[in-house]
Design a protein around this motif. Structure first.
Motif, short mmCIF file in Angstrom:
data_model
loop_
_atom_site.label_atom_id
_atom_site.label_comp_id
_atom_site.label_asym_id
_atom_site.label_seq_id
_atom_site.Cartn_x
_atom_site.Cartn_y
_atom_site.Cartn_z
N CYS A 177 0.82 -1.21 0.00
CA CYS A 177 0.00 0.00 0.00
C CYS A 177 0.86 1.26 0.00
CB CYS A 177 -0.92 0.02 1.22
SG CYS A 177 -2.27 -1.18 1.15
N LEU A 178 2.09 1.14 0.48
CA LEU A 178 3.01 2.28 0.52
C LEU A 178 3.88 2.38 -0.73
CD1 LEU A 178 4.09 1.89 4.25
CD2 LEU A 178 2.57 3.64 3.31
N GLY A 179 3.58 1.54 -1.73
CA GLY A 179 4.29 1.62 -2.99
C GLY A 179 5.56 0.80 -3.07
N VAL A 180 5.77 -0.07 -2.10
CA VAL A 180 6.96 -0.93 -2.10
C VAL A 180 6.74 -2.10 -3.06
CG1 VAL A 180 8.47 -2.36 -0.67
CG2 VAL A 180 7.44 -0.28 0.28
N ASP A 181 7.78 -2.50 -3.78
CA ASP A 181 7.65 -3.62 -4.71
C ASP A 181 7.44 -4.93 -3.95
OD1 ASP A 181 10.51 -5.26 -4.72
OD2 ASP A 181 10.78 -3.13 -4.25
N ARG A 182 6.89 -5.92 -4.65
CA ARG A 182 6.49 -7.17 -4.00
C ARG A 182 7.67 -7.90 -3.35
NH1 ARG A 182 1.31 -8.20 -5.73
NH2 ARG A 182 0.70 -7.23 -7.70
N LYS A 183 8.79 -7.98 -4.03
CA LYS A 183 9.93 -8.73 -3.48
C LYS A 183 10.47 -8.04 -2.23
CE LYS A 183 14.35 -10.87 -4.65
NZ LYS A 183 15.39 -11.09 -5.69
N THR A 184 10.63 -6.73 -2.28
CA THR A 184 11.12 -6.00 -1.11
C THR A 184 10.14 -6.11 0.05
OG1 THR A 184 12.36 -4.43 -2.47
CG2 THR A 184 11.83 -3.75 -0.22
N ALA A 185 8.84 -6.04 -0.25
CA ALA A 185 7.82 -6.17 0.78
C ALA A 185 7.93 -7.52 1.48
CB ALA A 185 6.43 -5.98 0.18
N ALA A 186 8.09 -8.58 0.69
CA ALA A 186 8.21 -9.92 1.26
C ALA A 186 9.49 -10.04 2.09
CB ALA A 186 8.20 -10.97 0.16
N GLU A 187 10.61 -9.53 1.57
CA GLU A 187 11.87 -9.62 2.29
C GLU A 187 11.84 -8.81 3.59
OE1 GLU A 187 14.92 -10.47 -1.45
OE2 GLU A 187 14.73 -8.44 -0.63
N PHE A 188 11.23 -7.63 3.55
CA PHE A 188 11.11 -6.82 4.76
C PHE A 188 10.33 -7.58 5.82
CE2 PHE A 188 9.74 -2.41 6.55
CZ PHE A 188 10.72 -2.52 7.52
N SER A 189 9.28 -8.27 5.40
CA SER A 189 8.49 -9.08 6.33
C SER A 189 9.34 -10.19 6.93
CB SER A 189 7.28 -9.67 5.60
OG SER A 189 6.54 -10.51 6.45
N PHE A 190 10.16 -10.86 6.10
CA PHE A 190 11.03 -11.92 6.60
C PHE A 190 12.02 -11.37 7.62
CE2 PHE A 190 10.76 -14.01 2.14
CZ PHE A 190 9.47 -14.41 2.39
N PHE A 191 12.68 -10.27 7.27
CA PHE A 191 13.71 -9.71 8.14
C PHE A 191 13.11 -9.19 9.44
CE2 PHE A 191 16.04 -8.45 3.98
CZ PHE A 191 16.38 -9.78 3.76
N LEU A 192 11.94 -8.60 9.35
CA LEU A 192 11.27 -8.07 10.54
C LEU A 192 10.84 -9.18 11.48
CD1 LEU A 192 10.28 -5.55 11.98
CD2 LEU A 192 8.22 -5.59 10.55
N ALA A 193 10.71 -10.39 10.94
CA ALA A 193 10.34 -11.53 11.78
C ALA A 193 11.42 -11.84 12.81
CB ALA A 193 10.10 -12.77 10.92
N LEU A 194 12.68 -11.54 12.49
CA LEU A 194 13.77 -11.89 13.40
C LEU A 194 13.63 -11.21 14.76
CD1 LEU A 194 15.00 -12.97 10.69
CD2 LEU A 194 17.23 -12.36 11.65
#
Length: 270
Positions: A177-194
Motif C-alpha cells: 500500500c506504501l508503494g513498495v515492490d512485491r519482493k522487497t515487501a516480502a523480504e522486509f516481512s522476513f527480516f522483521l520476523a527476526l
C-alpha cells in the motif's frame, strides 16, 4: 512413533509452512489443535518455542544480507545503517503494544472462532490491496525504504496480535500500500520476523517456560519441532518469493477465505 512425537512433527510442519506466508501460522496452529483434537493448552508453549526454527531459515537463506549489514555498521556504511534503522523502527510498535497488552493478546490465542473470522476478513483485505494498491516494479531493497514507510509497516504489523490476521500478511500488504515492490515487501516481512518473533518467543518462554516438560511436552519435542519447522521454512521462503514476484498474493487470499469459512462452519456445527 507415539502420538506426542507425531504431533510435534505435524505442528512443526504447520509452523514451517505458514510462518512466512500471508495465511497466519498462529491461526493454523490453533485450528490444528482444534481439528485434530490436541490439547491446546498443553501445546501452547511448544508452538511458541519452535518459532526460532523458522526464524533460523531466514538467517540461513539471507546470511549474506545480514553479514553485510553487520560489517557495514562498523564503517557506518549508509546502506547498512539504513537497513538496521528500518528494522528497529518497524519493530518498535510491536514491542510497545506487546508489553502493554500481553495478557489480553494471550486470551485471544484460546479462541478459534476469532482465528476463523480473521482469516476470512484478512483474505478479503488482501484482495482489496491487490486490486487498489500500486506497488513498485523495481526491487529496491529494505535499506531504500524511508523512516515513514518503516514506521507504518511496523504499525500495521501490530494487527497480527489478533490470531489469524497473519504477521507476514499484514506487513507485506502494508508495504504494498506504501508503494513498495512485491519482493522487497516480502523480504522486509522476513527480516522483521527476526526481532519480532525472537522477542515474542523469549517473553513467552520467560513467562511460561517452567511448564515445559510438566505436561509431557518437553525439550525433546521442542527440538524436533524446531528442526522440522526450519527445514520446511527453508523450502517455503525461496518458493514464496519466486512465486509472489511474478503472480501476486490472490491465491493466498482465496485460501484464507475458504479455510476460514470452513473452520467457522465446523466450529459452529460441531
Amino acid at each position: 512413533m507415539d502420538d506426542t512425537t507425531l504431533t510435534a512433527i505435524l505442528l512443526g510442519i504447520v509452523e514451517g509452512l505458514t510462518e512466512f506466508l500471508p495465511v497466519s501460522s498462529t491461526g493454523h496452529l490453533i485450528l490444528a489443535t482444534e481439528a485434530l483434537g490436541y490439547d491446546a493448552e498443553r501445546w501452547a508453549v511448544f508452538n511458541i518455542a519452535i518459532q526460532p526454527g523458522a526464524i533460523l531459515a531466514v538467517v540461513v537463506l539471507y546470511w549474506r544480507t545480514f553479514w553485510d549489514a553487520f560489517i557495514g555498521l562498523f564503517t557506518w556504511d549508509p546502506k547498512a545503517v539504513a537497513f538496521v534503522r528500518n528494522l528497529l523502527v518497524a519493530f518498535t510498535p510491536a514491542v510497545v503494544l506487546g508489553l502493554a497488552f500481553g495478557d489480553e493478546i494471550e486470551m485471544l490465542l484460546e479462541n478459534a472462532t476469532v482465528v476463523a473470522w480473521a482469516l476470512i476478513v484478512g483474505g478479503f483485505a488482501i484482495l482489496a490491496v491487490e486490486h487498489f494498491a500500486n506497488p513498485g516494479r523495481e526491487h529496491v531493497g529494505v535499506a531504500a525504504l524511508s523512516l515513514k514507510q518503516s514506521a507504518l509497516v511496523g504499525a500495521v504489523q501490530c494487527l497480527a496480535m489478533v490470531p489469524g490476521v497473519s504477521r507476514s500478511g499484514a506487513t507485506i500488504m502494508g508495504a504494498l500500500c506504501l508503494g513498495v515492490d512485491r519482493k522487497t515487501a516480502a523480504e522486509f516481512s522476513f527480516f522483521l520476523a527476526l526481532p519480532t518473533l525472537t522477542g515474542a518467543t523469549v517473553l513467552q518462554l520467560w513467562k511460561h517456560g517452567d511448564g515445559i516438560g510438566a505436561n509431557g511436552v518437553g525439550w525433546s519435542e521442542i527440538a524436533l519441532g524446531f528442526v522440522v519447522s526450519f527445514v520446511v521454512a527453508l523450502a517455503v521462503i525461496k518458493a514464496f518469493v519466486a512465486y509472489v514476484s511474478r503472480h501476486g498474493f490472490k491465491p493466498f487470499a482465496w485460501y484464507r477465505i475458504v479455510i476460514g469459512a470452513a473452520a467457522l462452519a465446523w466450529l459452529t456445527l460441531r
